[in-house]
Design an enzyme around this catalytic site. Structure first.
Site, PDB file in Angstrom:
ATOM      1  N   GLU A 189      44.904  -0.209  79.574  1.00  0.00           N
ATOM      2  CA  GLU A 189      44.585   1.165  79.937  1.00  0.00           C
ATOM      3  C   GLU A 189      45.656   1.709  80.885  1.00  0.00           C
ATOM      4  OE1 GLU A 189      40.902   3.563  82.120  1.00  0.00           O
ATOM      5  OE2 GLU A 189      41.191   1.425  82.479  1.00  0.00           O
ATOM      6  N   HIS A 190      45.950   0.950  81.932  1.00  0.00           N
ATOM      7  CA  HIS A 190      46.996   1.315  82.892  1.00  0.00           C
ATOM      8  C   HIS A 190      48.043   0.206  82.906  1.00  0.00           C
ATOM      9  CE1 HIS A 190      43.135   2.924  84.575  1.00  0.00           C
ATOM     10  NE2 HIS A 190      43.849   4.035  84.623  1.00  0.00           N
ATOM     11  N   HIS A 205      39.917  22.197  37.954  1.00  0.00           N
ATOM     12  CA  HIS A 205      41.013  22.513  38.879  1.00  0.00           C
ATOM     13  C   HIS A 205      42.111  23.293  38.141  1.00  0.00           C
ATOM     14  CE1 HIS A 205      39.132  19.736  41.661  1.00  0.00           C
ATOM     15  NE2 HIS A 205      40.090  19.954  42.557  1.00  0.00           N
ATOM     16  N   ASP A 259      45.020   8.690  88.667  1.00  0.00           N
ATOM     17  CA  ASP A 259      43.557   8.733  88.744  1.00  0.00           C
ATOM     18  C   ASP A 259      43.052  10.064  89.295  1.00  0.00           C
ATOM     19  OD1 ASP A 259      42.676   6.427  87.623  1.00  0.00           O
ATOM     20  OD2 ASP A 259      42.278   5.368  89.497  1.00  0.00           O
ATOM     21  N   GLN A 294      41.970  -1.423  90.941  1.00  0.00           N
ATOM     22  CA  GLN A 294      41.210  -1.484  89.692  1.00  0.00           C
ATOM     23  C   GLN A 294      40.047  -2.460  89.805  1.00  0.00           C
ATOM     24  OE1 GLN A 294      42.540   1.446  88.515  1.00  0.00           O
ATOM     25  NE2 GLN A 294      41.692   0.519  86.698  1.00  0.00           N
ATOM     26  N   HIS A 326      36.625  -1.174  90.919  1.00  0.00           N
ATOM     27  CA  HIS A 326      35.830  -0.290  90.063  1.00  0.00           C
ATOM     28  C   HIS A 326      34.487  -0.927  89.724  1.00  0.00           C
ATOM     29  CE1 HIS A 326      37.699   3.465  88.988  1.00  0.00           C
ATOM     30  NE2 HIS A 326      38.863   2.891  88.867  1.00  0.00           N
TER      31      HIS A 326
END
Length: 433
Positions: free
Chosen positions: A327-328, A420, A361, A260, A263
């Protein structure tokens, strides 16, 4: 990676320990993105060419990827590379096809039928990050559910290289998903183009895909504008949290953290563990494995903003994970399934030592477009349902209206909504004649 003992931290220091690095620059990012969006709305295609030259170093004629470029991409990949992409494509199709919604049709009472039907979103915009690591896998993650949902218009934007070409892996992945509208535009300007449309790029109803802090901010801004577009979720710089006990293989943990960290410099990795010995072993492995990485400088920059948190128990580790909402989330523990029920906020969970985050991934079948920045507390990862919308349908027979009409008329009168009430009573009067 800064070590901190969770139980010794005040609430304010705990919040600071879990703060994402890019958030500090949010006001400046928001202002810059606002200017970029306005420039694209004013200048259209010419603005996109200007911004692509500025940010990507590519001077473009046509923004659209041509049929010849698609053909060249297919020949650029070896048969082994193509097989790998096809395997990932098949697994993604299997998992996402299983998510298809079934029609709902219920007679709530005699003569009253209620239904729920699903329709594809008409025009979807798919953003695939490029830059130093073109994420062709994202083209599959977005393209497969859009294809299965049957969205009629599927637009894909991705940054070109300095040579003005799109990565052949991205183009081959797009071809697998039946996407032909691919454009050489990246960053916040691509989000603006898909949200508002240009002479070349169609306006889209909903935008999908991850990106850096600028892309994420652009998605948020266009989603707040009625003239803009809806978005899938706030999906920004990547992040991972690993919970590891003494049974964890330190080399596995280090590899997951670095996968990670590489990235980008704004990525974040967090290790939650229970002893200094485990943290020390992981730190040694991180240093050893860093030497092997071509993207070492990027990973080192990300590690400077990362954390090691010491928990007193697996239950406290789960508390930390839910507060961070990663996220992970990777569980490298003895009997990791025992901790899974306690996890309530994570984009995707990877259970046990033989489940690296890289599987999700690329090719396990789950989607890697996931909420970041703690949005996993309120958003789910991308799925088939995100590319469609549902409508409810109701139908009443004369007998059904006669049974239910009095109830509805009374409820409408209680809310002082006379029109109505009359919409029901005029029909009841007709039935009584």
């Amino acid at each position: 990676m800064t070590p901190l003992v969770w139980k010794n931290l005040s609430p304010a220091r705990r919040a600071a320990a879990l703060r994402r690095p890019a958030q500090a620059a949010r006001p400046q990012i928001a202002d810059a993105v606002s200017r970029l969006v306005a420039e694209v709305r004013r200048g259209g295609d010419s603005a996109l060419r200007r911004l692509t030259a500025k940010f990507d170093g590519a001077k473009l004629g046509s923004l659209r990827v041509s049929a010849a470029e698609f053909a060249a991409a297919a020949t650029a990949l070896s048969s082994a590379d193509q097989r790998a992409l096809r395997t990932a494509y098949r697994n993604l199709r299997r998992f996402h096809a299983a998510q298809a919604a079934k029609p709902v049709r219920v007679a709530t009472m005699p003569g009253i039928v209620c239904e729920k039907v699903t329709r594809p979103i008409e025009r979807v915009g798919l953003y695939v990050p490029g830059g130093s690591a073109p994420l062709f896998s994202t083209a599959l993650m977005l393209g497969v559910p859009a294809q299965l949902a049957g969205c009629p218009v599927r637009v894909l934007c991705t940054p070109p290289g300095r040579d003005g070409r799109v990565n052949p892996w991205i183009l081959f992945a797009a071809q697998l998903c039946g996407i032909t509208d691919v454009f050489k535009v990246g960053g916040a300007q691509a989000v603006a183009a898909m949200a508002y449309g240009t002479p070349t790029i169609p306006k889209c109803d909903k935008l999908f895909g991850p990106g850096n802090a600028y892309v994420t901010e652009a998605k948020l801004q266009v989603s707040r504008d009625p003239a803009g577009a809806a978005i899938d979720m706030p999906a920004g710089p990547s992040e991972v949290m690993v919970i590891a006990d003494r049974t964890a293989d330190a080399s596995f943990v280090a590899a997951d953290l670095l996968s990670q960290a590489e990235h980008g410099p704004d990525s974040q990795v967090v290790l939650v563990t229970f002893s200094e010995a485990t943290a020390f072993q992981v730190a040694l492995e991180v240093q050893n494995q860093l030497k092997l990485l071509p993207r070492r400088a990027i990973a080192e920059a990300a590690l400077k903003k990362s954390r090691v948190l010491f928990a007193s128990s697996p239950a406290e580790a789960a508390e930390i994970a839910n507060a961070y909402a990663p996220e992970h989330l990777i569980l490298q523990l003895e009997n990791p399934r025992r901790l899974l029920p306690k996890i309530t906020a994570a984009g995707s969970v990877f259970v046990g030592p033989w489940t690296p985050e890289s599987l999700g991934d690329y090719a396990s079948g789950t989607n890697h477009v996931l909420p970041t920045y703690g949005w996993a507390r309120s958003f789910s990862g991308l799925g088939l349902a995100d590319f469609s919308r549902t409508m409810t349908v109701q139908e009443a027979t004369p007998r059904g209206l006669a049974r239910l009409g009095g109830t509805v008329a009374r409820l409408a009168a209680a809310e002082s909504l006379v029109a109505h009430r009359r919409a029901v009573t005029v029909r009841l009067q007709k039935l009584s004649r």
